[in-house]
Design a protein around this motif. Structure first.
Motif, PDB file in Angstrom:
ATOM      1  N   ALA A 130      42.403  24.954  60.702  1.00 19.10           N
ATOM      2  CA  ALA A 130      41.995  25.185  59.318  1.00 19.10           C
ATOM      3  C   ALA A 130      43.149  24.992  58.345  1.00 19.10           C
ATOM      4  CB  ALA A 130      41.425  26.592  59.178  1.00 19.10           C
ATOM      5  N   ARG A 131      42.772  24.670  57.115  1.00 15.50           N
ATOM      6  CA  ARG A 131      43.720  24.544  56.008  1.00 15.50           C
ATOM      7  C   ARG A 131      43.296  25.485  54.884  1.00 15.50           C
ATOM      8  NH1 ARG A 131      43.431  18.549  57.386  1.00 15.50           N
ATOM      9  NH2 ARG A 131      41.592  18.385  56.045  1.00 15.50           N
ATOM     10  N   VAL A 132      44.172  25.680  53.926  1.00 15.24           N
ATOM     11  CA  VAL A 132      43.869  26.581  52.810  1.00 15.24           C
ATOM     12  C   VAL A 132      42.610  26.127  52.075  1.00 15.24           C
ATOM     13  CG1 VAL A 132      44.705  27.476  50.606  1.00 15.24           C
ATOM     14  CG2 VAL A 132      46.274  27.283  52.532  1.00 15.24           C
ATOM     15  N   THR A 133      42.422  24.825  51.974  1.00 19.04           N
ATOM     16  CA  THR A 133      41.254  24.302  51.267  1.00 19.04           C
ATOM     17  C   THR A 133      39.938  24.620  51.997  1.00 19.04           C
ATOM     18  OG1 THR A 133      41.665  22.175  52.368  1.00 19.04           O
ATOM     19  CG2 THR A 133      42.503  22.443  50.119  1.00 19.04           C
ATOM     20  N   ASP A 134      40.032  25.074  53.239  1.00 19.77           N
ATOM     21  CA  ASP A 134      38.829  25.416  54.001  1.00 19.77           C
ATOM     22  C   ASP A 134      38.390  26.864  53.792  1.00 19.77           C
ATOM     23  OD1 ASP A 134      38.934  22.868  55.215  1.00 19.77           O
ATOM     24  OD2 ASP A 134      40.319  23.607  56.741  1.00 19.77           O
ATOM     25  N   LEU A 135      39.173  27.633  53.045  1.00 19.43           N
ATOM     26  CA  LEU A 135      38.936  29.072  52.942  1.00 19.43           C
ATOM     27  C   LEU A 135      37.517  29.400  52.459  1.00 19.43           C
ATOM     28  CD1 LEU A 135      40.261  31.828  53.335  1.00 19.43           C
ATOM     29  CD2 LEU A 135      41.027  31.726  50.949  1.00 19.43           C
ATOM     30  N   ASP A 136      37.068  28.738  51.408  1.00 19.01           N
ATOM     31  CA  ASP A 136      35.733  29.029  50.877  1.00 19.01           C
ATOM     32  C   ASP A 136      34.645  28.695  51.895  1.00 19.01           C
ATOM     33  OD1 ASP A 136      36.727  29.986  48.517  1.00 19.01           O
ATOM     34  OD2 ASP A 136      36.506  28.088  47.427  1.00 19.01           O
ATOM     35  N   GLY A 137      34.790  27.581  52.584  1.00 14.36           N
ATOM     36  CA  GLY A 137      33.815  27.188  53.593  1.00 14.36           C
ATOM     37  C   GLY A 137      33.756  28.178  54.746  1.00 14.36           C
ATOM     38  N   GLU A 156      39.611  38.743  51.603  1.00 15.76           N
ATOM     39  CA  GLU A 156      40.129  37.388  51.404  1.00 15.76           C
ATOM     40  C   GLU A 156      41.612  37.315  51.767  1.00 15.76           C
ATOM     41  OE1 GLU A 156      40.411  34.014  47.879  1.00 15.76           O
ATOM     42  OE2 GLU A 156      38.829  35.515  47.876  1.00 15.76           O
ATOM     43  N   GLU A 157      42.351  38.384  51.471  1.00 19.27           N
ATOM     44  CA  GLU A 157      43.778  38.416  51.817  1.00 19.27           C
ATOM     45  C   GLU A 157      43.961  38.395  53.335  1.00 19.27           C
ATOM     46  OE1 GLU A 157      47.771  41.196  51.139  1.00 19.27           O
ATOM     47  OE2 GLU A 157      45.859  41.731  50.202  1.00 19.27           O
ATOM     48  N   GLU A 158      43.138  39.184  54.071  1.00 19.11           N
ATOM     49  CA  GLU A 158      43.230  39.205  55.529  1.00 19.11           C
ATOM     50  C   GLU A 158      42.867  37.845  56.118  1.00 19.11           C
ATOM     51  OE1 GLU A 158      42.144  43.887  56.498  1.00 19.11           O
ATOM     52  OE2 GLU A 158      40.541  42.409  56.274  1.00 19.11           O
ATOM     53  N   LEU A 159      41.858  37.225  55.547  1.00 20.19           N
ATOM     54  CA  LEU A 159      41.432  35.912  56.022  1.00 20.19           C
ATOM     55  C   LEU A 159      42.512  34.868  55.777  1.00 20.19           C
ATOM     56  CD1 LEU A 159      38.993  34.635  57.375  1.00 20.19           C
ATOM     57  CD2 LEU A 159      38.076  34.109  55.117  1.00 20.19           C
ATOM     58  N   LEU A 160      43.150  34.950  54.635  1.00 15.96           N
ATOM     59  CA  LEU A 160      44.215  34.005  54.306  1.00 15.96           C
ATOM     60  C   LEU A 160      45.398  34.171  55.247  1.00 15.96           C
ATOM     61  CD1 LEU A 160      44.909  31.758  52.312  1.00 15.96           C
ATOM     62  CD2 LEU A 160      45.917  33.493  50.813  1.00 15.96           C
ATOM     63  N   GLN A 161      45.722  35.413  55.572  1.00 16.57           N
ATOM     64  CA  GLN A 161      46.831  35.671  56.492  1.00 16.57           C
ATOM     65  C   GLN A 161      46.533  35.139  57.901  1.00 16.57           C
ATOM     66  OE1 GLN A 161      47.406  39.917  56.246  1.00 16.57           O
ATOM     67  NE2 GLN A 161      48.687  39.783  54.411  1.00 16.57           N
ATOM     68  N   ALA A 162      45.257  35.160  58.281  1.00 17.94           N
ATOM     69  CA  ALA A 162      44.867  34.725  59.627  1.00 17.94           C
ATOM     70  C   ALA A 162      44.477  33.250  59.677  1.00 17.94           C
ATOM     71  CB  ALA A 162      43.697  35.574  60.125  1.00 17.94           C
ATOM     72  N   LEU A 163      44.586  32.546  58.556  1.00 23.46           N
ATOM     73  CA  LEU A 163      44.039  31.195  58.458  1.00 23.46           C
ATOM     74  C   LEU A 163      44.657  30.235  59.475  1.00 23.46           C
ATOM     75  CD1 LEU A 163      41.910  29.766  56.743  1.00 23.46           C
ATOM     76  CD2 LEU A 163      43.761  28.969  55.256  1.00 23.46           C
ATOM     77  N   ASP A 164      45.926  30.409  59.790  1.00 22.44           N
ATOM     78  CA  ASP A 164      46.598  29.515  60.739  1.00 22.44           C
ATOM     79  C   ASP A 164      45.992  29.600  62.136  1.00 22.44           C
ATOM     80  OD1 ASP A 164      48.280  28.605  58.793  1.00 22.44           O
ATOM     81  OD2 ASP A 164      49.958  29.901  59.345  1.00 22.44           O
ATOM     82  N   SER A 165      45.255  30.664  62.407  1.00 18.83           N
ATOM     83  CA  SER A 165      44.630  30.821  63.725  1.00 18.83           C
ATOM     84  C   SER A 165      43.202  30.302  63.756  1.00 18.83           C
ATOM     85  CB  SER A 165      44.640  32.302  64.133  1.00 18.83           C
ATOM     86  OG  SER A 165      45.962  32.793  64.252  1.00 18.83           O
ATOM     87  N   GLU A 170      34.445  20.087  60.870  1.00 22.76           N
ATOM     88  CA  GLU A 170      34.168  19.480  59.566  1.00 22.76           C
ATOM     89  C   GLU A 170      33.253  18.282  59.750  1.00 22.76           C
ATOM     90  OE1 GLU A 170      36.518  17.490  55.738  1.00 22.76           O
ATOM     91  OE2 GLU A 170      37.591  17.978  57.572  1.00 22.76           O
ATOM     92  N   ARG A 171      32.204  18.228  58.950  1.00 19.89           N
ATOM     93  CA  ARG A 171      31.292  17.086  58.971  1.00 19.89           C
ATOM     94  C   ARG A 171      31.149  16.550  57.560  1.00 19.89           C
ATOM     95  NH1 ARG A 171      25.429  18.102  61.311  1.00 19.89           N
ATOM     96  NH2 ARG A 171      26.609  18.197  63.269  1.00 19.89           N
ATOM     97  N   GLU A 172      31.666  15.369  57.360  1.00 17.48           N
ATOM     98  CA  GLU A 172      31.603  14.712  56.046  1.00 17.48           C
ATOM     99  C   GLU A 172      32.089  15.621  54.917  1.00 17.48           C
ATOM    100  OE1 GLU A 172      28.766  11.129  55.764  1.00 17.48           O
ATOM    101  OE2 GLU A 172      27.490  12.880  55.994  1.00 17.48           O
ATOM    102  N   ILE A 175      32.501  22.241  55.970  1.00 16.50           N
ATOM    103  CA  ILE A 175      32.814  23.078  57.129  1.00 16.50           C
ATOM    104  C   ILE A 175      31.498  23.618  57.674  1.00 16.50           C
ATOM    105  CG2 ILE A 175      34.097  25.073  57.965  1.00 16.50           C
ATOM    106  CD1 ILE A 175      35.795  22.703  56.932  1.00 16.50           C
ATOM    107  N   ILE A 176      31.134  23.199  58.882  1.00 14.16           N
ATOM    108  CA  ILE A 176      29.846  23.596  59.448  1.00 14.16           C
ATOM    109  C   ILE A 176      29.993  24.627  60.565  1.00 14.16           C
ATOM    110  CG2 ILE A 176      28.785  21.401  58.839  1.00 14.16           C
ATOM    111  CD1 ILE A 176      29.000  20.627  61.822  1.00 14.16           C
ATOM    112  N   ALA A 177      31.201  24.885  61.038  1.00 10.98           N
ATOM    113  CA  ALA A 177      31.411  25.890  62.083  1.00 10.98           C
ATOM    114  C   ALA A 177      32.880  26.276  62.092  1.00 10.98           C
ATOM    115  CB  ALA A 177      30.991  25.360  63.453  1.00 10.98           C
ATOM    116  N   CYS A 178      33.152  27.486  62.573  1.00 10.60           N
ATOM    117  CA  CYS A 178      34.540  27.936  62.643  1.00 10.60           C
ATOM    118  C   CYS A 178      34.706  28.954  63.765  1.00 10.60           C
ATOM    119  CB  CYS A 178      34.996  28.542  61.304  1.00 10.60           C
ATOM    120  SG  CYS A 178      34.236  30.144  60.930  1.00 10.60           S
ATOM    121  N   SER A 179      35.934  29.184  64.127  1.00  9.37           N
ATOM    122  CA  SER A 179      36.293  30.221  65.086  1.00  9.37           C
ATOM    123  C   SER A 179      37.789  30.467  64.931  1.00  9.37           C
ATOM    124  CB  SER A 179      35.953  29.799  66.513  1.00  9.37           C
ATOM    125  OG  SER A 179      36.216  30.866  67.410  1.00  9.37           O
ATOM    126  N   ALA A 180      38.289  31.431  65.705  1.00  7.29           N
ATOM    127  CA  ALA A 180      39.710  31.735  65.631  1.00  7.29           C
ATOM    128  C   ALA A 180      40.242  32.029  67.026  1.00  7.29           C
ATOM    129  CB  ALA A 180      39.963  32.934  64.718  1.00  7.29           C
TER     130      ALA A 180
END
Length: 285
Positions: A130-137, A156-165, A170-172, A175-180
């Motif tokens: 994931a990248r920072v631009t994916d946060l909203d998705g 949102e702060e906790e999610l941002l801190q964990a974003l690197d994990s 991504e489809r076109e 963001i259609i799915a995620c995990s950590a």
């Protein structure tokens, strides 16, 4: 400009037809520039990529083999091989549709996943970190599961801190799915968390793709085991090789942060060494 581009694409398609019409070629391989190589490909289905080891250096190519010749004898060309050829010549995408289906063109154009088969020279769907631009998705995927109590709520702060994990599908551009995957290097294990799939994309194997990526990523990082906490989706993980374990099997660092009131169950899966040689530190996999 558009006319010239379409003329070039038509020329590429014509080159394909000319290539398969050469009866003196028992089998030919073509590079993206249309140059033929008189060496038998490893593929038998008419489509493939080849430099004798499975990849054509940094370029894409395709093979015309026995099945292609059989198709020509029956009076038709392989649409799939033709699509691969024109894509290698610069066409971005080719859509193969069933003309007997009512409204097929509109369905292909205006439904997210269409109804036909698409051959693309660009990336249509991929898994990456994931990248920072994916946060909203990611937030859109997690919110319904957090509200229903399936997942723990993250600010949102906790999610941002964990974003690197986080890992995303991504489809076109969506963001259609995620995990950590949260690694615990001292214990040589990692936690699988926050698996979420967009409602309209469920049942397409996106969860399996994420889990497979996570397992390869964990092996690449030198981890030997995965674990997870779940309240409602245990069966899904059991079918994929996880077994129930005690809280003592969870790394101490993680145990200190477990909310016992959620009454989660604990599952683990030992990883086999990854011998695929695939590196997962690239943008996409």
């Amino acid at each position: 400009m558009l006319i010239r581009k379409r003329a070039k694409q038509s020329e590429t398609a014509a080159n394909y037809v000319k290539a398969v019409a050469q009866e003196d070629l028992a089998c030919a391989i073509f590079d993206p520039n249309g140059k033929a190589f008189p060496r038998a490909p490893k593929f038998q289905n008419g489509v493939g990529f080849d430099n004798w080891s499975g990849l054509w250096s940094t370029e894409q190519g395709f093979a015309i083999g026995g099945q292609e010749r059989l198709g020509r004898l029956n009076g038709y060309l392989s649409e799939l091989a033709a699509a691969a050829f024109v894509c290698s010549g610069g066409v971005q995408r080719v859509h193969l549709l069933d003309g007997t289906m009512g409204g097929v063109l509109l369905k292909e154009l205006f439904q997210r996943d269409g109804v036909g088969t698409m051959v693309a020279s660009d990336l249509y769907e991929g898994i990456r970190m994931a990248r920072v631009t994916d946060l909203d998705g990611i937030k859109r995927l997690l919110l319904p599961l957090e509200e229903s109590g399936i997942l723990i709520k993250r600010t949102e702060e906790e999610l941002l801190q964990a974003l690197d994990s986080f890992i995303v599908v991504e489809r076109e551009g969506h963001i259609i799915a995620c995990s950590a995957l949260f690694p615990f290097f001292k214990d040589k294990c990692g936690e699988v968390a926050a698996i979420a799939v967009s409602p309209e994309c469920r049942g397409q194997g996106q969860g399996d793709k994420l889990l497979d990526y996570i397992e390869k990523k964990a092996s690449f990082l030198g981890l030997q085991m995965l674990f997870l906490l779940t309240t409602r989706t245990a069966d899904w993980f059991v079918r994929r090789g996880f077994t129930e374990c005690s809280i003592e099997s969870i790394p101490e660092e993680r145990r200190k942060r477990i909310n016992i009131s959620r009454r989660s169950k604990y599952y683990m899966k030992r990883l086999l060494p990854d011998g695929s040689g695939i590196r997962l530190d690239n943008a996409y996999a």
